[in-house]
Design a protein around this motif. Structure first.
Motif, PDB file in Angstrom:
ATOM      1  N   GLN A  45       0.957  -1.267  -0.125  1.00 27.07           N
ATOM      2  CA  GLN A  45       0.120   0.023   0.150  1.00 27.07           C
ATOM      3  C   GLN A  45       0.890   1.256  -0.058  1.00 27.07           C
ATOM      4  O   GLN A  45       0.390   2.506   0.082  1.00 27.07           O
ATOM      5  CB  GLN A  45      -1.130   0.071   1.174  1.00 27.07           C
TER       6      GLN A  45
ATOM      7  N   GLN B  74      -0.126  -1.722  -8.218  1.00 24.16           N
ATOM      8  CA  GLN B  74       0.691  -1.682  -6.897  1.00 24.16           C
ATOM      9  C   GLN B  74       1.452  -3.028  -6.892  1.00 24.16           C
ATOM     10  O   GLN B  74       1.222  -4.045  -7.512  1.00 24.16           O
ATOM     11  CB  GLN B  74      -0.513  -1.638  -5.821  1.00 24.16           C
TER      12      GLN B  74
ATOM     13  N   GLN C 231      -7.667  -3.598   6.168  1.00 24.46           N
ATOM     14  CA  GLN C 231      -7.307  -4.219   4.923  1.00 24.46           C
ATOM     15  C   GLN C 231      -6.963  -5.625   5.140  1.00 24.46           C
ATOM     16  O   GLN C 231      -7.278  -6.353   4.132  1.00 24.46           O
ATOM     17  CB  GLN C 231      -5.659  -3.318   4.543  1.00 24.46           C
TER      18      GLN C 231
ATOM     19  N   ASP D 218      -5.919   7.802   0.145  1.00 24.53           N
ATOM     20  CA  ASP D 218      -4.719   7.856  -0.561  1.00 24.53           C
ATOM     21  C   ASP D 218      -4.402   9.171  -1.464  1.00 24.53           C
ATOM     22  O   ASP D 218      -3.612   9.243  -2.271  1.00 24.53           O
ATOM     23  CB  ASP D 218      -4.633   6.650  -1.388  1.00 24.53           C
TER      24      ASP D 218
ATOM     25  N   SER E 155      -7.713  -0.525   0.763  1.00 24.85           N
ATOM     26  CA  SER E 155      -7.451  -0.051  -0.548  1.00 24.85           C
ATOM     27  C   SER E 155      -8.634  -0.114  -1.402  1.00 24.85           C
ATOM     28  O   SER E 155      -9.354  -0.894  -1.539  1.00 24.85           O
ATOM     29  CB  SER E 155      -6.261  -0.724  -1.212  1.00 24.85           C
TER      30      SER E 155
ATOM     31  N   ARG F 242       2.723  -7.904  -2.500  1.00 20.71           N
ATOM     32  CA  ARG F 242       3.572  -7.865  -1.280  1.00 20.71           C
ATOM     33  C   ARG F 242       4.545  -9.174  -1.167  1.00 20.71           C
ATOM     34  O   ARG F 242       5.389  -8.947  -0.474  1.00 20.71           O
ATOM     35  CB  ARG F 242       2.505  -8.072  -0.092  1.00 20.71           C
TER      36      ARG F 242
END
Length: 428
Positions: A55, A94, A192, A227, A266, A97
């Motif tokens: 994020q 994005q 999230q 954001d 998000s 992760r």
């Protein structure tokens, strides 16, 4: 002898201490060593779901904000692994992760000053140096850097039942058995991590699909993370320093007002959940029952046979509800990890609420010499603001600590520019 004494010892090797280790790598000015009790680097491995995205920007890595040419940047990682161009061509909205975790692991295992499978058992201060006892040795140092990260939080009433195969924190979700077919799953927590678990469950089909998914949150709705550019200015050195100068009352109210700046969901995840629900209802005609339930406060849990009953209070009508679950997942956040290795030394540290009180350079306020420091990272949100547990200012904070160790004067360039002027104007 002085040459046998480290300038600093780092305890823990999560992203915060890894950033310091990366920026110290190759320097002869600061003799450093870092200890990590795990046998290899891992970062929230139990939450590494296939489509989970980072994020923050890729530039908010271990080093780029303070040392863009450092060998441990994310760009360097991509280049060294021969995929920089294809990464750019992929045009990710994005970063995965999983990929960022792989980058962090690469940085950790490429730094010989980081020692894995070595647990810090205790620290004492002899009046001149800290003595750090690990599971393998004893070392002396001038400064300590505590970067042990966070630990899962579950409500007190749920803690006695946690860590079973059917009742656990989201931190362990990826490590738990995947057999949820035909079972009732309740997810508690509207941030999230809760959203990512719900999305992963909704994507299961056939024999792997649960028969029921219930998502419970205290918030009024399943709300997006803010954001926008001006909100992101809250994650700048300028705002962190402004926040630090304010009184406790202001800080507490500010964190509450701006909760969604750091703990919302998000838009990508929310949109994916909504689109998946549409597909399930109108195209696939899925038999799975899905209940999205905001404005509920979980208040108790107990076992009934092989299942769980969760009690919650509806915050609008003030009525009690009961939810049946075969699997109960707590996505209720984290708190700074404990420091059992501090022992009696911990009593010499000043406190601010539940946190260790730190100065502007993240050094603990303590009853010890002014030239010996205990730095505390990722554990001062109520003093340093929204960005403290976030990756955003990790590299900046690392440079602040390094400058303090070297007794360098404060570098104004580190504070960077911000379009918003947070303080009051001086009157001429």
């Amino acid at each position: 002898m002085e040459k046998d004494i480290y300038d600093c010892v780092g305890i823990g090797c999560g992203p915060s201490n890894l950033s310091i280790a990366a920026q110290l790598y190759g320097t002869h000015e600061v003799r450093n060593i870092f200890f990590e009790r795990k046998s290899e680097f891992s970062w929230h491995s139990g939450m590494m779901l296939p489509d989970a995205g980072l994020q923050v920007s890729i530039f908010k890595d271990l080093v780029t904000l303070t040392e863009p040419t450092n060998r441990f940047s994310f760009i360097s990682y991509l280049h060294q692994h021969g995929r920089l161009l294809t990464f750019l061509n992929a045009q990710f909205s994005q970063i995965s992760r999983l990929e960022f975790a792989a980058y962090l692991k690469w940085a950790a295992h490429s730094n010989e000053n980081i020692n894995f499978d070595e647990d810090v058992r205790g620290i004492i201060f002899d009046g001149n140096h800290f003595a750090v006892q690990t599971s393998r040795r004893k070392v002396l140092c001038k400064h300590i850097i505590i970067g042990v990260g966070i630990e899962p939080y579950t409500p007190d009433f749920a803690r006695p039942y946690a860590d079973s195969e059917t009742h656990f924190h989201v931190y362990e979700f990826a490590h738990k058995p995947r057999q949820v077919g035909g079972r009732r799953v309740v997810v508690v927590g509207g941030g999230q991590s809760g959203a990512e678990v719900v999305l992963e469950l909704l994507r299961r089909t056939g024999m792997e699909a649960p028969c029921q998914v219930s998502w419970i949150s205290r918030r009024d709705n399943f709300s997006p993370m803010d954001d926008s550019p001006f909100t992101n200015d809250l994650f700048t050195p300028a705002h962190s320093n402004f926040f630090y100068r304010q009184d406790t009352t202001f800080r507490k109210a500010f964190l509450k007002r701006n909760e969604l700046a750091s703990d919302g969901i998000s838009e990508h995840t929310l949109r994916s959940i909504y689109q998946r629900l549409y597909t399930m209802r109108y195209i696939e005609h899925s038999p799975m029952q899905v209940s999205l339930m905001p404005s509920r406060n979980a208040s108790d849990v107990w076992r009934e046979g092989s299942a769980w009953t969760l009690a919650s209070q509806h915050l609008v009508s003030n009525t009690e509800e009961k939810h049946k679950a075969d699997i109960l997942v707590w996505a209720t956040g984290f708190r700074p990890a404990a420091h059992p290795f501090m022992g009696a030394l911990g009593r010499r540290l000043e406190r601010e609420g539940s946190e260790i009180r730190v100065d502007r350079d993240y050094a603990a306020i303590w009853a010890g010499p002014a030239d010996r420091h205990i730095f505390v990272l990722n554990a001062a949100r109520s003093q340093r603001g929204l960005a403290d547990p976030n990756l955003s200012l990790m590299a900046w904070r690392a440079q602040i600590v390094i400058n303090r160790i070297l007794n360098r004067p404060h570098d104004p360039k580190l504070d960077a520019d911000a379009f918003v002027y947070w303080g009051t104007l001086e009157v001429n």
